[in-house]
Design a protein around this motif. Sequence first.
Motif, PDB file in Angstrom:
ATOM      1  N   GLN B  37      -3.019   0.078   3.575  1.00 55.49           N
ATOM      2  CA  GLN B  37      -3.111  -1.292   3.071  1.00 55.49           C
ATOM      3  C   GLN B  37      -4.534  -1.802   3.254  1.00 55.49           C
ATOM      4  O   GLN B  37      -4.943  -2.148   4.373  1.00 55.49           O
ATOM      5  CB  GLN B  37      -2.111  -2.214   3.771  1.00 55.49           C
ATOM      6  CG  GLN B  37      -2.064  -3.608   3.171  1.00 55.49           C
ATOM      7  CD  GLN B  37      -1.044  -4.512   3.830  1.00 55.49           C
ATOM      8  OE1 GLN B  37      -0.650  -4.304   4.969  1.00 55.49           O
ATOM      9  NE2 GLN B  37      -0.591  -5.541   3.113  1.00 55.49           N
ATOM     10  N   GLY B  40      -6.220  -7.620   1.638  1.00 53.92           N
ATOM     11  CA  GLY B  40      -5.862  -8.396   0.452  1.00 53.92           C
ATOM     12  C   GLY B  40      -5.029  -7.645  -0.566  1.00 53.92           C
ATOM     13  O   GLY B  40      -4.770  -8.162  -1.662  1.00 53.92           O
ATOM     14  N   GLN B  41      -4.623  -6.440  -0.235  1.00 52.61           N
ATOM     15  CA  GLN B  41      -3.825  -5.623  -1.156  1.00 52.61           C
ATOM     16  C   GLN B  41      -2.441  -5.360  -0.580  1.00 52.61           C
ATOM     17  O   GLN B  41      -2.201  -5.556   0.613  1.00 52.61           O
ATOM     18  CB  GLN B  41      -4.515  -4.272  -1.399  1.00 52.61           C
ATOM     19  CG  GLN B  41      -5.951  -4.366  -1.870  1.00 52.61           C
ATOM     20  CD  GLN B  41      -6.054  -4.897  -3.277  1.00 52.61           C
ATOM     21  OE1 GLN B  41      -5.265  -4.529  -4.143  1.00 52.61           O
ATOM     22  NE2 GLN B  41      -7.012  -5.777  -3.507  1.00 52.61           N
ATOM     23  N   GLY B  42      -1.538  -4.894  -1.443  1.00 53.05           N
ATOM     24  CA  GLY B  42      -0.251  -4.430  -0.959  1.00 53.05           C
ATOM     25  C   GLY B  42      -0.386  -3.008  -0.434  1.00 53.05           C
ATOM     26  O   GLY B  42      -1.347  -2.307  -0.748  1.00 53.05           O
TER      27      GLY B  42
END
Lengths: 113, 113
Positions: B37, B40-42
């Motif tokens: 991860q 700011g991302q999944g």
Amino acid sequence: KQEVTQIPAALSVPEGENLVLNCSFTDSAIYNLQWFRQDPGKGLTSLLLIQSSQREQTSGRLNASLDKSSGRSTLYIAASQPGDSATYLCAVRRSGGSYIPTFGRGTSLIVHP
Amino acid sequence: ETGVTQSPTHLIKTRGQQVTLRCSSQSGHNTVSWYQQALGQGPQFIFQYYREEENGRGNFPPRFSGLQFPNYSSELNVNALELDDSALYLCASSLASLRDTQYFGPGTRLTVL
């Protein structure tokens, strides 16, 4: 390729408000959809799991709905509290083989007193 | 019932080095998955191990490798570290397959300088 989008990216609300988080996905051939909560720098906690044959799931103040044909899910949080502040992620598992989950980027929620 | 644990919590490495991250599955679970991860991302699926065999892999290069041991604990090894490998690495255990609900550990924060 499955793409998962979450809107809004960030949300700030006063305590007590009811709110809706949105998740959309491009491929409707899903096995299930799962909503997670993630506190800053921490792992994921599962909130609700909706199988592809189901329309909604409820747990306490949380309600998640699934409309597979339109590629959408919503997470409804009733009477929000400061302790609900976290990032909420949805993940879609594809059916018919690998079941590898695809995650959205999440909605960052702040509930202020 | 013990939860999923990961070690170390934080790690700092320099470009080109190698790193090993560790995960202990929840009691009774024989399947472990690893995710990356970025900020700011999944989470992005790296791979899954079932009964000590790799059983599904995401879009990651071969320098990402893993092991699962007879007690179902697991390691993620990354060789020739690159700056973009800086991320939170999550492991998740499940009963038998990716179809089952996954339980996530707290993650290891890797910083590559």
